[in-house]
Write a protein that holds these residues in place. Structure first.
Motif, mmCIF file in Angstrom:
data_model
loop_
_atom_site.group_PDB
_atom_site.id
_atom_site.type_symbol
_atom_site.label_atom_id
_atom_site.label_comp_id
_atom_site.label_asym_id
_atom_site.label_seq_id
_atom_site.Cartn_x
_atom_site.Cartn_y
_atom_site.Cartn_z
ATOM 1 N N SER A 132 0.843 -1.192 0.000
ATOM 2 C CA SER A 132 0.000 0.000 0.000
ATOM 3 C C SER A 132 0.880 1.245 0.000
ATOM 4 O O SER A 132 2.079 1.181 0.225
ATOM 5 N N ALA A 133 0.258 2.387 -0.222
ATOM 6 C CA ALA A 133 1.004 3.634 -0.253
ATOM 7 C C ALA A 133 1.687 3.879 1.083
ATOM 8 O O ALA A 133 1.073 3.779 2.137
ATOM 9 N N GLY A 134 2.961 4.170 1.017
ATOM 10 C CA GLY A 134 3.708 4.459 2.234
ATOM 11 C C GLY A 134 4.257 3.237 2.930
ATOM 12 O O GLY A 134 4.927 3.357 3.939
ATOM 13 N N ALA A 135 3.974 2.049 2.420
ATOM 14 C CA ALA A 135 4.444 0.838 3.081
ATOM 15 C C ALA A 135 5.866 0.513 2.650
ATOM 16 O O ALA A 135 6.300 0.870 1.567
ATOM 17 N N ASP A 136 6.580 -0.181 3.527
ATOM 18 C CA ASP A 136 7.917 -0.663 3.199
ATOM 19 C C ASP A 136 7.781 -1.952 2.411
ATOM 20 O O ASP A 136 7.228 -2.920 2.905
ATOM 21 N N PRO A 137 8.249 -2.013 1.155
ATOM 22 C CA PRO A 137 8.024 -3.182 0.335
ATOM 23 C C PRO A 137 8.947 -4.354 0.646
ATOM 24 O O PRO A 137 8.845 -5.392 0.019
ATOM 25 N N SER A 138 9.862 -4.225 1.586
ATOM 26 C CA SER A 138 10.853 -5.266 1.819
ATOM 27 C C SER A 138 10.326 -6.325 2.780
ATOM 28 O O SER A 138 10.041 -6.022 3.938
ATOM 29 N N PRO A 139 10.196 -7.561 2.332
ATOM 30 C CA PRO A 139 9.777 -8.625 3.239
ATOM 31 C C PRO A 139 10.950 -9.105 4.070
ATOM 32 O O PRO A 139 12.091 -8.758 3.830
ATOM 33 N N GLY A 140 10.649 -9.946 5.043
ATOM 34 C CA GLY A 140 11.715 -10.576 5.799
ATOM 35 C C GLY A 140 12.325 -11.716 5.011
ATOM 36 O O GLY A 140 11.927 -12.032 3.899
ATOM 37 N N GLY A 141 13.311 -12.354 5.592
ATOM 38 C CA GLY A 141 13.975 -13.474 4.947
ATOM 39 C C GLY A 141 13.248 -14.773 5.189
ATOM 40 O O GLY A 141 12.131 -14.794 5.714
ATOM 41 N N PRO A 142 13.896 -15.891 4.843
ATOM 42 C CA PRO A 142 13.227 -17.188 4.880
ATOM 43 C C PRO A 142 12.937 -17.730 6.273
ATOM 44 O O PRO A 142 12.191 -18.690 6.394
ATOM 45 N N VAL A 143 13.512 -17.139 7.330
ATOM 46 C CA VAL A 143 13.231 -17.629 8.676
ATOM 47 C C VAL A 143 12.706 -16.543 9.613
ATOM 48 O O VAL A 143 12.487 -16.806 10.795
ATOM 49 N N LEU A 144 12.472 -15.339 9.116
ATOM 50 C CA LEU A 144 11.970 -14.278 9.988
ATOM 51 C C LEU A 144 10.638 -14.656 10.610
ATOM 52 O O LEU A 144 10.365 -14.330 11.772
ATOM 53 N N GLY A 145 9.792 -15.369 9.860
ATOM 54 C CA GLY A 145 8.489 -15.765 10.375
ATOM 55 C C GLY A 145 8.557 -16.683 11.577
ATOM 56 O O GLY A 145 7.566 -16.831 12.300
ATOM 57 N N ILE A 146 9.683 -17.315 11.810
ATOM 58 C CA ILE A 146 9.863 -18.127 13.012
ATOM 59 C C ILE A 146 9.953 -17.232 14.236
ATOM 60 O O ILE A 146 9.448 -17.566 15.313
ATOM 61 N N PHE A 147 10.576 -16.080 14.067
ATOM 62 C CA PHE A 147 10.841 -15.198 15.190
ATOM 63 C C PHE A 147 9.758 -14.140 15.398
ATOM 64 O O PHE A 147 9.435 -13.805 16.538
ATOM 65 N N SER A 148 9.233 -13.594 14.340
ATOM 66 C CA SER A 148 8.304 -12.479 14.491
ATOM 67 C C SER A 148 7.217 -12.556 13.431
ATOM 68 O O SER A 148 7.265 -13.379 12.521
ATOM 69 N N THR A 149 6.237 -11.678 13.562
ATOM 70 C CA THR A 149 5.075 -11.722 12.680
ATOM 71 C C THR A 149 5.291 -10.857 11.444
ATOM 72 O O THR A 149 6.162 -9.988 11.403
ATOM 73 N N GLY A 150 4.465 -11.079 10.452
ATOM 74 C CA GLY A 150 4.481 -10.292 9.229
ATOM 75 C C GLY A 150 3.154 -10.435 8.520
ATOM 76 O O GLY A 150 2.502 -11.486 8.619
ATOM 77 N N PRO A 151 2.710 -9.416 7.812
ATOM 78 C CA PRO A 151 1.390 -9.454 7.184
ATOM 79 C C PRO A 151 1.409 -10.180 5.849
ATOM 80 O O PRO A 151 2.427 -10.203 5.151
ATOM 81 N N GLU A 152 0.285 -10.739 5.486
ATOM 82 C CA GLU A 152 0.126 -11.305 4.152
ATOM 83 C C GLU A 152 -0.099 -10.202 3.115
ATOM 84 O O GLU A 152 0.355 -10.300 1.991
ATOM 85 N N ILE A 153 -0.827 -9.165 3.506
ATOM 86 C CA ILE A 153 -1.018 -7.976 2.676
ATOM 87 C C ILE A 153 -0.525 -6.784 3.491
ATOM 88 O O ILE A 153 -1.045 -6.504 4.568
#
Length: 263
Positions: A132-153
């Motif tokens: 979305s406008a103003g969002a950071d487009p950089s996702p985490g790496g392949p194991v970030l989801g083990i440690f912390s949350t992240g959105p699907e959208i």
């Protein structure tokens, strides 16, 4: 409860919560894990049991709050703020310890996963989703989801509102179970909260991964940033404020609702 008891109880209890919660995610994600691809239901129950174990362990020492949003909600309900910093410190330290122990327990799996050609080619990456406008487009790496949350959208308003609503449900439920500044929850109360955490994960966890706990997200994200993991990718600090601010707002909102409707 003394400050020492609170700090020790919250540190140990939160460490157990994160060890079991992030541990189930590690088991589901990492290659060479017997639980790989067990799915979202396994993750939600793992987090529920993490709450159950951590809160039971810490209950007699600190009340087993294990969550800054819960601590804020209880402070608003009781009017007692003097020990809030001690609770928050214990929760963050415990979350860091628990996340580190997940790496210790899955050390071989982390190495195998992060050196696997399929993972390096892009499989297993945390999806960034539409930006979305103003969002950071950089996702985490392949194991970030083990440690912390992240959105699907990645939509800041939706992501923030999801965390606020889910945390409000959790904290209001805890407050109406009768937790006060001097009394821990009963064993049955802890069990009911654990089941509610499972329910929140199943119902409201899909958009963001349901942090509903600032320490749960921030502590492990710090560990992800510091661990010497090869090819781990970024820690997605551009998103990190949402699973901290959203739950804190939700905890405060729950405390306000309690005062208006139930006090």
């Amino acid at each position: 409860m003394s400050n020492g008891h609170i700090f020790v109880g919250e540190t140990i209890g939160t460490a157990v919560l994160i060890l079991l919660g992030c541990g189930v995610v590690a088991g589901v994600i990492l290659k060479k894990s017997k639980a790989q691809a067990a799915g979202w239901v396994a993750v939600t129950f793992g987090w529920g049991f993490g709450v159950l174990g951590g809160a039971y362990i810490a209950n007699s020492y600190s009340g087993g709050q294990l969550n800054p949003a819960v601590t804020i909600g209880i402070a608003i309900k009781s009017g007692e703020w003097s020990q809030v910093p001690v609770y928050l410190a214990g929760q963050l330290v415990g979350a860091i310890i628990g996340a580190f122990l997940v790496w210790v327990c899955y050390m071989g799996q982390f190495k195998a996963h992060l050196t696997d050609p399929e993972v390096l080619a892009g499989e297993g990456q945390d999806p960034a989703g539409p930006v979305s406008a103003g969002a950071d487009p950089s996702p985490g790496g392949p194991v970030l989801g083990i440690f912390s949350t992240g959105p699907e959208i990645r939509h800041w308003v939706q992501n923030l509102m999801t965390e606020i609503v889910a945390t409000t449900v959790l904290v209001l439920f805890i407050l109406t179970l009768g937790l006060t500044k001097n009394n821990a929850l009963s064993g049955l109360g802890i069990l009911l909260i654990a089941f509610l955490v499972v329910g929140i994960g199943l119902s409201l966890g899909g958009p963001t991964g349901y942090a509903i706990n600032p320490a749960r997200d921030l502590g492990p994200r710090i560990v992800h940033a510091l661990l010497p993991l090869p090819n781990k990718g970024r820690s997605d600090w551009g998103y990190a404020w949402i699973p901290v601010v959203g739950p804190l707002i939700g905890g405060a909102l729950a405390g306000g609702i309690y005062q208006l409707a139930f006090a």
